[in-house]
Scaffold this motif. Structure first.
Motif, short mmCIF file in Angstrom:
data_model
loop_
_atom_site.label_atom_id
_atom_site.label_comp_id
_atom_site.label_asym_id
_atom_site.label_seq_id
_atom_site.Cartn_x
_atom_site.Cartn_y
_atom_site.Cartn_z
N ASN A 47 108.88 12.40 37.60
CA ASN A 47 109.61 13.52 37.42
C ASN A 47 108.79 14.50 36.40
O ASN A 47 107.78 14.16 35.78
CB ASN A 47 110.82 13.43 36.95
CG ASN A 47 111.06 12.60 35.69
OD1 ASN A 47 110.06 12.87 34.72
ND2 ASN A 47 112.05 11.73 35.48
N HIS A 48 109.18 15.74 36.10
CA HIS A 48 108.08 16.82 35.29
C HIS A 48 108.26 16.19 33.83
O HIS A 48 107.36 16.34 33.35
CB HIS A 48 109.03 17.99 35.78
CG HIS A 48 110.10 18.48 34.57
ND1 HIS A 48 111.50 17.85 34.90
CD2 HIS A 48 110.22 19.15 33.35
CE1 HIS A 48 112.15 18.33 33.89
NE2 HIS A 48 111.41 19.09 32.86
N GLU A 49 109.45 15.59 33.42
CA GLU A 49 109.25 15.22 32.16
C GLU A 49 108.20 13.85 31.97
O GLU A 49 107.30 13.79 30.79
CB GLU A 49 110.54 14.54 31.51
CG GLU A 49 111.56 15.74 31.32
CD GLU A 49 113.06 15.27 30.83
OE1 GLU A 49 113.32 13.98 30.89
OE2 GLU A 49 113.71 16.13 30.62
N GLU B 122 104.76 15.37 32.17
CA GLU B 122 104.48 16.31 30.86
C GLU B 122 104.02 15.29 29.85
O GLU B 122 103.05 15.52 29.21
CB GLU B 122 105.62 16.97 30.58
CG GLU B 122 105.33 17.90 29.23
CD GLU B 122 104.61 19.11 29.54
OE1 GLU B 122 104.57 19.99 28.94
OE2 GLU B 122 103.76 19.46 30.51
N ASN C 27 100.73 14.45 42.19
CA ASN C 27 101.98 13.59 42.22
C ASN C 27 102.51 13.60 43.50
O ASN C 27 102.66 14.59 44.37
CB ASN C 27 102.90 14.48 41.29
CG ASN C 27 104.07 13.66 40.83
OD1 ASN C 27 104.33 12.46 41.15
ND2 ASN C 27 105.10 14.37 40.48
N GLN D 286 112.21 20.41 46.56
CA GLN D 286 111.26 20.20 45.21
C GLN D 286 110.57 21.37 44.66
O GLN D 286 109.62 21.33 44.10
CB GLN D 286 109.99 19.01 45.74
CG GLN D 286 110.69 17.59 46.10
CD GLN D 286 111.16 16.90 44.93
OE1 GLN D 286 111.35 17.29 43.71
NE2 GLN D 286 111.04 15.72 45.15
N SER E 136 111.27 23.15 42.19
CA SER E 136 110.98 23.34 40.67
C SER E 136 109.60 22.27 40.18
O SER E 136 108.86 22.60 39.31
CB SER E 136 112.24 22.94 39.89
OG SER E 136 113.16 23.84 40.07
N LEU E 137 109.82 21.07 40.96
CA LEU E 137 108.54 20.18 40.50
C LEU E 137 107.18 20.52 40.90
O LEU E 137 106.45 20.40 40.40
CB LEU E 137 109.16 18.73 41.10
CG LEU E 137 108.21 17.80 40.61
CD1 LEU E 137 108.02 17.62 39.42
CD2 LEU E 137 108.89 16.46 41.08
N PHE F 149 106.24 23.37 38.86
CA PHE F 149 105.70 22.45 37.39
C PHE F 149 104.32 21.93 37.70
O PHE F 149 103.29 22.23 36.78
CB PHE F 149 106.82 21.56 37.09
CG PHE F 149 106.54 20.78 35.75
CD1 PHE F 149 106.91 21.17 34.69
CD2 PHE F 149 105.82 19.72 36.02
CE1 PHE F 149 106.53 20.56 33.49
CE2 PHE F 149 105.22 18.86 34.58
CZ PHE F 149 105.70 19.30 33.57
N CYS F 150 104.12 21.30 38.75
CA CYS F 150 102.82 20.67 38.78
C CYS F 150 101.58 21.77 39.05
O CYS F 150 100.67 21.55 38.56
CB CYS F 150 102.82 19.62 40.15
SG CYS F 150 103.91 18.27 39.88
N ARG G 176 100.15 23.29 36.28
CA ARG G 176 99.40 22.57 35.57
C ARG G 176 97.91 22.04 36.35
O ARG G 176 97.49 21.01 35.86
CB ARG G 176 100.45 21.21 34.83
CG ARG G 176 101.18 21.89 33.84
CD ARG G 176 102.41 21.19 33.83
NE ARG G 176 103.24 21.56 32.74
CZ ARG G 176 104.13 22.62 32.81
NH1 ARG G 176 104.23 23.29 33.91
NH2 ARG G 176 105.08 23.13 31.94
N TYR H 285 114.72 17.49 38.22
CA TYR H 285 113.46 17.39 38.68
C TYR H 285 112.48 16.69 37.95
O TYR H 285 111.44 16.86 38.06
CB TYR H 285 113.01 18.83 39.18
CG TYR H 285 112.67 19.70 38.17
CD1 TYR H 285 111.35 20.02 37.69
CD2 TYR H 285 113.63 20.47 37.44
CE1 TYR H 285 110.98 20.79 36.71
CE2 TYR H 285 113.26 21.28 36.50
CZ TYR H 285 112.00 21.42 36.14
OH TYR H 285 111.59 22.42 35.12
#
Length: 308
Positions: free
Chosen positions: A161-163, A166, A181, A191, A193-194, A197-198, A201, A308
């Motif tokens: 997951n995103h946490e 991170e 990922n 998905q 949001s995830l 997020f990926c 980054r 997520y």
């Protein structure tokens, strides 16, 4: 589709999750896929068919149809090997089964470590997985050692997951960032949001189960919106679902051992979904997860307790 490695153009991907396939079927599927143009193959210790995958790959290399450096071979570290001292053992066992000198990408299959032993999923008397006392941050250090030793070219994660991602990206002394990922992803679990997020980054996203599957009588390929878009483009529902992910800049790994389906799954580069098509497919989201791994829900690193 973007290259996984920067040097290999991934025209399509074949995820060989064929636990109940008769002997020989996986090797033949790999050979057929290479002939059709596939160069990216997604494997895992857990699938218990890496030796057959290797037979197919090496047969085509021996025939001169493809060179090893033209292939992008992925495998995954299983949860019972998260202890740092076991990571190299797991990787070398995979290489031996595949009969290869190196992997292009090696993933941590799940962020959860299990008790080492003969059972892939060791359970206690209540039917819950028996965890190990490991941290995926420590496991990552052993994964990094594999890159330094030349056993793998790149490393990544799956089902994070995103946490968790991170935490990994912010790990002090990080030597190698995760390349990708790998997550379940389809219109019923888009998905969004995830993925954002990926990508923010610079971590690519690999979509498994892109064709969905059946849960509670819900079958994604029977969805009327998917079928309408398929008729519009003169394509199959599966081709629409694969193209949907490609246009989201994802790496897509549909699974099949049927030659006709393997061929169909790669015939997705001769058309483009419209912006309206994409919006309609995105609107189907139900946050419906198919790969929930219920025996692990009490694990400290279970990834699906947050949005997520």
């Amino acid at each position: 589709m973007n290259s996984c490695s920067g040097t290999v153009t991934v025209l399509g991907s074949l995820c060989l999750i064929t636990l109940q396939a008769p002997p020989g079927e996986v090797a033949e599927a790999v050979k057929a896929a290479i002939t059709l143009g596939y160069r990216h193959f997604d494997c895992a210790y857990l699938y218990h068919n890496e030796s057959e995958v290797g037979m197919g790959i090496n047969a085509k290399i021996k025939e001169g149809e493809v060179r090893r450096e033209e292939l992008f071979i992925v495998s995954k570290l299983w949860c019972t090997y998260h202890k740092k001292s076991l990571v190299k053992t797991a990787c070398t066992n995979t290489l031996k089964a595949l009969n290869l000198d190196y992997l292009d990408l090696y993933l941590i299959h799940w962020p959860m470590g299990f008790k080492p032993g003969e059972k892939d999923v060791p359970l206690d008397c209540s039917g819950r997985v028996i965890p190990s006392n490991t941290s995926f941050l420590d496991t990552w250090e052993a994964m990094e050692d594999l890159v330094i030793e030349g056993l793998v070219k790149h490393i990544g994660v799956s089902n994070f997951n995103h946490e968790q991602l991170e935490r990994l990206l912010n790990k002090p002394g990080l030597r190698f960032r995760p390349l990708t990922n790998q997550i379940e992803c389809h219109p019923y679990l888009n998905q969004k949001s995830l993925i954002e997020f990926c990508h923010e980054r610079n971590v690519s996203v690999t979509a498994y189960r892109p064709l969905g599957g059946s849960r509670n009588g819900v079958e994604l390929m029977d969805n009327l919106v998917v079928q309408k878009i398929a008729r519009k483009h003169g394509k199959s529902p599966a081709q629409i679902l694969i193209r949907f992910q490609i246009q989201r800049n994802l790496i897509v790994i549909p699974k099949s051992v049927t030659p006709s389906r393997i061929r169909e799954n790669i015939q997705v580069f001769d058309f483009e979904l419209t912006e309206k098509d994409m919006e309609e497919l995105l609107s189907l989201n139900k946050n419906l997860r198919l790969a929930t791994f219920p025996t692990t829900e009490k694990h400290k690193d279970y990834p699906f307790h947050i949005e997520y």
